[in-house]
Scaffold this motif. Structure first.
Motif, PDB file in Angstrom:
ATOM      1  N   VAL A   2       0.852  -1.183   0.000  1.00 14.90           N
ATOM      2  CA  VAL A   2       0.000   0.000   0.000  1.00 14.90           C
ATOM      3  C   VAL A   2       0.889   1.233   0.000  1.00 14.90           C
ATOM      4  O   VAL A   2       1.798   1.351   0.812  1.00 14.90           O
ATOM      5  CB  VAL A   2      -0.944   0.020   1.226  1.00 14.90           C
ATOM      6  CG1 VAL A   2      -1.746   1.311   1.265  1.00 14.90           C
ATOM      7  CG2 VAL A   2      -1.854  -1.187   1.224  1.00 14.90           C
ATOM      8  N   SER A   3       0.642   2.121  -0.945  1.00 15.29           N
ATOM      9  CA  SER A   3       1.362   3.394  -1.015  1.00 15.29           C
ATOM     10  C   SER A   3       0.380   4.505  -0.685  1.00 15.29           C
ATOM     11  O   SER A   3      -0.792   4.423  -1.036  1.00 15.29           O
ATOM     12  CB  SER A   3       1.903   3.621  -2.429  1.00 15.29           C
ATOM     13  OG  SER A   3       2.702   2.551  -2.831  1.00 15.29           O
ATOM     14  N   LYS A   4       0.876   5.530   0.014  1.00 15.82           N
ATOM     15  CA  LYS A   4      -0.015   6.643   0.366  1.00 15.82           C
ATOM     16  C   LYS A   4       0.752   7.951   0.365  1.00 15.82           C
ATOM     17  O   LYS A   4       1.967   7.968   0.448  1.00 15.82           O
ATOM     18  CB  LYS A   4      -0.651   6.407   1.729  1.00 15.82           C
ATOM     19  CG  LYS A   4       0.305   6.510   2.900  1.00 15.82           C
ATOM     20  CD  LYS A   4      -0.448   6.322   4.194  1.00 15.82           C
ATOM     21  CE  LYS A   4       0.335   6.818   5.379  1.00 15.82           C
ATOM     22  NZ  LYS A   4       0.342   8.247   5.552  1.00 15.82           N
ATOM     23  N   ARG A   5      -0.006   9.012   0.251  1.00 14.01           N
ATOM     24  CA  ARG A   5       0.601  10.342   0.373  1.00 14.01           C
ATOM     25  C   ARG A   5       0.995  10.549   1.840  1.00 14.01           C
ATOM     26  O   ARG A   5       0.280  10.129   2.740  1.00 14.01           O
ATOM     27  CB  ARG A   5      -0.377  11.415  -0.070  1.00 14.01           C
ATOM     28  CG  ARG A   5      -0.734  11.326  -1.532  1.00 14.01           C
ATOM     29  CD  ARG A   5      -1.701  12.448  -1.904  1.00 14.01           C
ATOM     30  NE  ARG A   5      -2.243  12.234  -3.216  1.00 14.01           N
ATOM     31  CZ  ARG A   5      -1.688  12.674  -4.332  1.00 14.01           C
ATOM     32  NH1 ARG A   5      -0.566  13.351  -4.280  1.00 14.01           N
ATOM     33  NH2 ARG A   5      -2.249  12.443  -5.493  1.00 14.01           N
ATOM     34  N   PRO A  14     -13.233   4.385  -1.139  1.00 11.04           N
ATOM     35  CA  PRO A  14     -12.277   4.687  -2.204  1.00 11.04           C
ATOM     36  C   PRO A  14     -11.614   6.055  -2.019  1.00 11.04           C
ATOM     37  O   PRO A  14     -12.232   6.998  -1.540  1.00 11.04           O
ATOM     38  CB  PRO A  14     -13.122   4.684  -3.480  1.00 11.04           C
ATOM     39  CG  PRO A  14     -14.388   4.001  -3.124  1.00 11.04           C
ATOM     40  CD  PRO A  14     -14.581   4.177  -1.654  1.00 11.04           C
ATOM     41  N   THR A  15     -10.331   6.115  -2.391  1.00  7.49           N
ATOM     42  CA  THR A  15      -9.598   7.375  -2.315  1.00  7.49           C
ATOM     43  C   THR A  15      -8.453   7.360  -3.323  1.00  7.49           C
ATOM     44  O   THR A  15      -7.962   6.292  -3.685  1.00  7.49           O
ATOM     45  CB  THR A  15      -9.040   7.634  -0.897  1.00  7.49           C
ATOM     46  OG1 THR A  15      -8.303   8.843  -0.897  1.00  7.49           O
ATOM     47  CG2 THR A  15      -8.156   6.497  -0.430  1.00  7.49           C
ATOM     48  N   THR A  16      -8.025   8.519  -3.757  1.00  9.31           N
ATOM     49  CA  THR A  16      -6.868   8.597  -4.658  1.00  9.31           C
ATOM     50  C   THR A  16      -5.585   8.809  -3.857  1.00  9.31           C
ATOM     51  O   THR A  16      -4.505   8.833  -4.418  1.00  9.31           O
ATOM     52  CB  THR A  16      -7.044   9.757  -5.664  1.00  9.31           C
ATOM     53  OG1 THR A  16      -7.213  10.982  -4.941  1.00  9.31           O
ATOM     54  CG2 THR A  16      -8.220   9.491  -6.574  1.00  9.31           C
ATOM     55  N   ASN A  17      -5.702   8.988  -2.536  1.00 10.98           N
ATOM     56  CA  ASN A  17      -4.533   9.201  -1.681  1.00 10.98           C
ATOM     57  C   ASN A  17      -3.831   7.894  -1.291  1.00 10.98           C
ATOM     58  O   ASN A  17      -2.691   7.924  -0.859  1.00 10.98           O
ATOM     59  CB  ASN A  17      -4.910   9.966  -0.417  1.00 10.98           C
ATOM     60  CG  ASN A  17      -5.350  11.381  -0.742  1.00 10.98           C
ATOM     61  OD1 ASN A  17      -4.845  11.985  -1.686  1.00 10.98           O
ATOM     62  ND2 ASN A  17      -6.301  11.901   0.015  1.00 10.98           N
ATOM     63  N   TRP A  18      -4.523   6.788  -1.366  1.00 14.35           N
ATOM     64  CA  TRP A  18      -3.962   5.484  -1.006  1.00 14.35           C
ATOM     65  C   TRP A  18      -4.054   4.591  -2.234  1.00 14.35           C
ATOM     66  O   TRP A  18      -5.085   4.524  -2.895  1.00 14.35           O
ATOM     67  CB  TRP A  18      -4.750   4.846   0.140  1.00 14.35           C
ATOM     68  CG  TRP A  18      -4.556   5.523   1.466  1.00 14.35           C
ATOM     69  CD1 TRP A  18      -4.777   6.833   1.748  1.00 14.35           C
ATOM     70  CD2 TRP A  18      -4.116   4.911   2.673  1.00 14.35           C
ATOM     71  NE1 TRP A  18      -4.505   7.081   3.070  1.00 14.35           N
ATOM     72  CE2 TRP A  18      -4.100   5.921   3.666  1.00 14.35           C
ATOM     73  CE3 TRP A  18      -3.755   3.629   3.017  1.00 14.35           C
ATOM     74  CZ2 TRP A  18      -3.721   5.661   4.976  1.00 14.35           C
ATOM     75  CZ3 TRP A  18      -3.376   3.375   4.325  1.00 14.35           C
ATOM     76  CH2 TRP A  18      -3.351   4.387   5.293  1.00 14.35           C
TER      77      TRP A  18
END
Length: 101
Positions: A2-5, A14-18
């Motif tokens: 998992v990559s995140k800001r 759902p999110t575009t940050n993770w």
């Protein structure tokens, strides 16, 4: 993985940050045997091709027909477990690998 800001906080949904990324490797191995316990998934015990050196195990995730064919074939060629096989799993109820050639 998992990559995140760096500044993002966890929120359900759902999110575009993770970003979740699945990673896998394909390779060919020799089948040493199969460990199978009632009610649990079967594990294929694998070895380096040509050396029969144990390298690990993997879930057997095939349909029922192929799984039963594999199990029958393993039973027909059952022999003692290889000395180098240290899977760490409990041995009761497990099948032994094929006899060495």
């Amino acid at each position: 993985m998992v990559s995140k800001r760096r500044d993002s906080k966890y929120r359900s949904g759902p999110t575009t940050n993770w970003l979740k990324t699945k990673s896998f490797t394909e390779s060919e191995f020799e089948l040493l045997g199969v460990e199978r316990e009632r009610g649990k998934p079967a594990f294929a015990l694998m070895a380096e091709p040509g050396t029969r050196k144990y390298v690990g195990s993997a879930f057997v995730s095939v349909n029922r027909e192929i799984r039963e064919r594999l199990w029958k074939r393993v039973q027909e060629h059952a022999g003692p477990p290889p000395r180098t096989c240290q899977s760490g799993r409990q041995r009761s109820g497990s099948s032994r690998g094929p006899k060495p050639a």
